[in-house]
Scaffold this motif. Structure first.
Motif, mmCIF file in Angstrom:
data_model
loop_
_atom_site.group_PDB
_atom_site.id
_atom_site.type_symbol
_atom_site.label_atom_id
_atom_site.label_comp_id
_atom_site.label_asym_id
_atom_site.label_seq_id
_atom_site.Cartn_x
_atom_site.Cartn_y
_atom_site.Cartn_z
ATOM 1 N N LEU A 8 86.856 78.869 41.470
ATOM 2 C CA LEU A 8 88.203 78.971 40.694
ATOM 3 C C LEU A 8 89.037 77.631 41.170
ATOM 4 O O LEU A 8 89.616 77.010 40.458
ATOM 5 C CB LEU A 8 88.760 80.279 40.311
ATOM 6 C CG LEU A 8 88.000 81.218 39.996
ATOM 7 C CD1 LEU A 8 88.558 82.733 39.802
ATOM 8 C CD2 LEU A 8 87.627 80.852 38.404
ATOM 9 N N HIS A 9 89.655 77.966 42.518
ATOM 10 C CA HIS A 9 90.500 76.840 42.943
ATOM 11 C C HIS A 9 89.792 75.283 42.831
ATOM 12 O O HIS A 9 90.780 74.506 42.430
ATOM 13 C CB HIS A 9 90.563 77.090 44.572
ATOM 14 C CG HIS A 9 91.680 76.175 45.265
ATOM 15 N ND1 HIS A 9 92.863 76.224 44.959
ATOM 16 C CD2 HIS A 9 91.325 75.064 46.114
ATOM 17 C CE1 HIS A 9 93.695 75.405 45.779
ATOM 18 N NE2 HIS A 9 92.646 74.696 46.307
ATOM 19 N N ASP A 10 88.623 75.091 43.097
ATOM 20 C CA ASP A 10 88.119 73.944 42.847
ATOM 21 C C ASP A 10 87.691 73.519 41.429
ATOM 22 O O ASP A 10 87.298 72.430 41.126
ATOM 23 C CB ASP A 10 86.885 73.708 43.852
ATOM 24 C CG ASP A 10 87.323 73.936 45.368
ATOM 25 O OD1 ASP A 10 87.799 73.078 45.932
ATOM 26 O OD2 ASP A 10 87.128 74.961 45.789
ATOM 27 N N ASN A 11 87.681 74.385 40.525
ATOM 28 C CA ASN A 11 87.166 74.365 39.213
ATOM 29 C C ASN A 11 86.090 73.911 39.092
ATOM 30 O O ASN A 11 85.617 72.773 38.190
ATOM 31 C CB ASN A 11 88.076 73.219 38.223
ATOM 32 C CG ASN A 11 88.062 73.535 36.969
ATOM 33 O OD1 ASN A 11 87.628 74.666 36.257
ATOM 34 N ND2 ASN A 11 88.573 72.794 36.192
ATOM 35 N N ILE A 12 85.034 74.392 39.813
ATOM 36 C CA ILE A 12 83.537 73.928 39.436
ATOM 37 C C ILE A 12 82.712 75.100 39.221
ATOM 38 O O ILE A 12 82.893 76.040 39.682
ATOM 39 C CB ILE A 12 83.344 73.450 41.359
ATOM 40 C CG1 ILE A 12 83.952 72.232 41.553
ATOM 41 C CG2 ILE A 12 81.535 73.190 41.311
ATOM 42 C CD1 ILE A 12 83.532 71.713 42.914
ATOM 43 N N GLN A 13 81.853 74.920 38.628
ATOM 44 C CA GLN A 13 80.809 75.789 38.152
ATOM 45 C C GLN A 13 79.307 75.389 38.330
ATOM 46 O O GLN A 13 79.062 74.129 38.262
ATOM 47 C CB GLN A 13 80.912 76.283 36.687
ATOM 48 C CG GLN A 13 82.129 76.817 36.197
ATOM 49 C CD GLN A 13 83.307 75.972 35.837
ATOM 50 O OE1 GLN A 13 82.929 75.079 35.071
ATOM 51 N NE2 GLN A 13 84.364 76.322 36.144
ATOM 52 N N ILE A 14 78.650 76.035 38.996
ATOM 53 C CA ILE A 14 77.108 75.664 39.113
ATOM 54 C C ILE A 14 76.402 76.941 38.606
ATOM 55 O O ILE A 14 76.745 78.225 38.513
ATOM 56 C CB ILE A 14 76.698 75.387 40.614
ATOM 57 C CG1 ILE A 14 77.020 76.519 41.460
ATOM 58 C CG2 ILE A 14 77.533 74.288 41.018
ATOM 59 C CD1 ILE A 14 76.552 76.479 42.881
ATOM 60 N N GLU A 15 74.781 76.628 38.429
ATOM 61 C CA GLU A 15 73.825 77.625 38.188
ATOM 62 C C GLU A 15 73.149 77.842 39.590
ATOM 63 O O GLU A 15 72.763 76.728 40.200
ATOM 64 C CB GLU A 15 73.132 76.997 37.036
ATOM 65 C CG GLU A 15 73.498 77.055 35.887
ATOM 66 C CD GLU A 15 73.807 78.194 35.041
ATOM 67 O OE1 GLU A 15 73.004 79.446 35.308
ATOM 68 O OE2 GLU A 15 74.811 78.270 34.366
ATOM 69 N N VAL A 16 72.884 79.172 40.098
ATOM 70 C CA VAL A 16 72.138 79.435 41.178
ATOM 71 C C VAL A 16 71.170 80.593 40.658
ATOM 72 O O VAL A 16 71.328 81.451 39.650
ATOM 73 C CB VAL A 16 72.804 80.097 42.284
ATOM 74 C CG1 VAL A 16 73.988 78.691 42.744
ATOM 75 C CG2 VAL A 16 73.618 80.866 41.850
ATOM 76 N N LYS A 17 70.031 80.549 41.539
ATOM 77 C CA LYS A 17 69.116 81.656 41.307
ATOM 78 C C LYS A 17 69.531 82.964 41.749
ATOM 79 O O LYS A 17 70.403 82.990 42.607
ATOM 80 C CB LYS A 17 67.776 81.378 42.185
ATOM 81 C CG LYS A 17 67.071 80.245 41.767
ATOM 82 C CD LYS A 17 65.672 80.297 42.552
ATOM 83 C CE LYS A 17 65.074 78.989 42.145
ATOM 84 N NZ LYS A 17 63.863 78.503 43.073
ATOM 85 N N THR A 18 69.111 83.991 41.016
ATOM 86 C CA THR A 18 69.692 85.578 41.469
ATOM 87 C C THR A 18 69.157 85.729 42.873
ATOM 88 O O THR A 18 67.989 85.328 43.439
ATOM 89 C CB THR A 18 68.975 86.534 40.394
ATOM 90 O OG1 THR A 18 69.216 86.237 39.228
ATOM 91 C CG2 THR A 18 68.979 87.679 40.960
#
Ligand code: FES
Length: 113
Positions: A8-18
């Motif tokens: 949230l602070h960096d406003n970054i979203q990524i996809e990662v494996k479970t």
């Protein structure tokens, strides 16, 4: 299966494996999470705050013991918390950056007078 992790602070979203730890996710996203024990639940430097609706694996015994009552306040150890679904996480600001920012704010305030 991949899951969305939002820093949230960096406003970054990524996809990662479970099953990916939040520390690994942060590194992948190039978000700095402090760590001194290489992810062995030894240093407590990787504490992060997760939103209530975040989908993480339950705390391990080591994480529960290390965090104590902080575990009831949305705090997790990034190195131990495994992503199981969508997660929103707040990483505390780096202390050095925070000190510099505070000093600059004080200087700016003094310059106004
Ligand atoms: S990296 Fe040291 S406790 Fe998580």
């Amino acid at each position: 299966m991949t899951n969305k992790v939002s820093f949230l602070h960096d406003n970054i979203q990524i996809e990662v494996k479970t099953g990916t730890s939040l520390l690994e996710a942060a590194r992948k996203a190039k978000v700095i999470v402090r760590s001194r024990c290489s992810g062995k639940a030894g240093c407590l430097m990787c504490k992060v705050t997760v939103k209530d609706q975040s989908n993480l694996a339950p705390m391990t015994k080591a994480e529960r013991l290390k965090l104590g009552s902080l575990g009831n306040q949305g705090i997790r150890l990034a190195c131990q918390a495994a992503v199981m679904g969508t997660v929103e996480v707040q990483v505390p600001e780096d202390p050095l950056k925070a000190a510099v920012r505070a000093q600059l704010a004080r200087q700016k305030e003094e310059d106004l007078w």
